[in-house]
Design an enzyme around this catalytic site. Structure first.
Site, PDB file in Angstrom:
ATOM      1  N   ASP A 180      -7.096  -1.474  -4.094  1.00  0.00           N
ATOM      2  CA  ASP A 180      -8.054  -1.136  -3.028  1.00  0.00           C
ATOM      3  C   ASP A 180      -9.089  -0.130  -3.525  1.00  0.00           C
ATOM      4  O   ASP A 180     -10.281  -0.254  -3.237  1.00  0.00           O
ATOM      5  CB  ASP A 180      -7.333  -0.556  -1.814  1.00  0.00           C
ATOM      6  N   ASP A 204       0.862  -1.178   0.000  1.00  0.00           N
ATOM      7  CA  ASP A 204       0.000   0.000   0.000  1.00  0.00           C
ATOM      8  C   ASP A 204       0.897   1.226   0.000  1.00  0.00           C
ATOM      9  O   ASP A 204       1.965   1.223   0.613  1.00  0.00           O
ATOM     10  CB  ASP A 204      -0.919   0.017   1.227  1.00  0.00           C
TER      11      ASP A 204
END
Length: 179
Positions: free
Chosen positions: A142, A123
């Protein structure tokens, strides 16, 4: 090629495109930009940074994989979910539903690949307003999953009556010739 097959093919292409963009952005952040260790970050805008983090869990960091067994269990479970989404997408008739499911599938595949290869999901997108962060640090996968789920929910709540009419029209004799 029938409109239904064309729509499903477009869904598959979109899922693969989301997967490719997700993997490319993760590579671009971690390799050329060198943001590949906890603590490394680069400010892009006053409210958006590239900040490396490892997500060992799933949505919102829940169900964190603390052992190799849990890691592989997450790979298996998320792989099964991706399979269900694929089957669901291949059964849908309407482009809006197919595209929403394609976003979910492409994002799921990107995160599954990370978890399989690395043991965690990379991320890097850190949206913040001062110290307030409305989201956890995330990635393209995401974002695609979230947008896809929101579209599926919105269509389920607000568009089913209209969609039933559209399905009837698209299944009428000669409808494929007019598309």
């Amino acid at each position: 090629m029938t409109p239904l097959i064309r729509n499903r093919l477009i869904g598959c292409v979109l899922a693969l495109a989301i997967f490719a963009v997700d993997q490319w952005t993760k590579w671009a952040v971690t390799v050329p930009l060198g943001i590949n260790e906890i603590g490394k970050a680069q400010e892009i805008l006053p409210f958006f940074d590239l900040r490396f983090t490892r997500n060992f869990g799933v949505s919102l960091g829940m169900f964190e994989a603390n052992s190799p067994e849990m890691r592989w269990m997450l790979v298996l479970v998320t792989g099964l979910i991706a399979l269900v989404v694929t089957v669901w997408m291949m059964r849908e008739k309407l482009m809006g539903d197919i595209l929403a499911l394609a976003l979910i599938l492409g994002g799921a595949l990107g995160n599954i690949k990370d978890r399989y290869e690395l043991g965690y999901v990379v991320d890097f997108a850190d949206l913040h307003f001062g110290e307030w962060r409305p989201f956890l640090i995330f990635n393209v996968a995401d974002a695609a999953i979230t947008i896809g789920v929101l579209i599926v929910l919105a269509r389920a709540f607000f568009m089913r009556e209209k969609d039933a009419e559209e399905i009837t029209i698209t299944q009428a004799p000669g409808a494929a010739e007019n598309s």
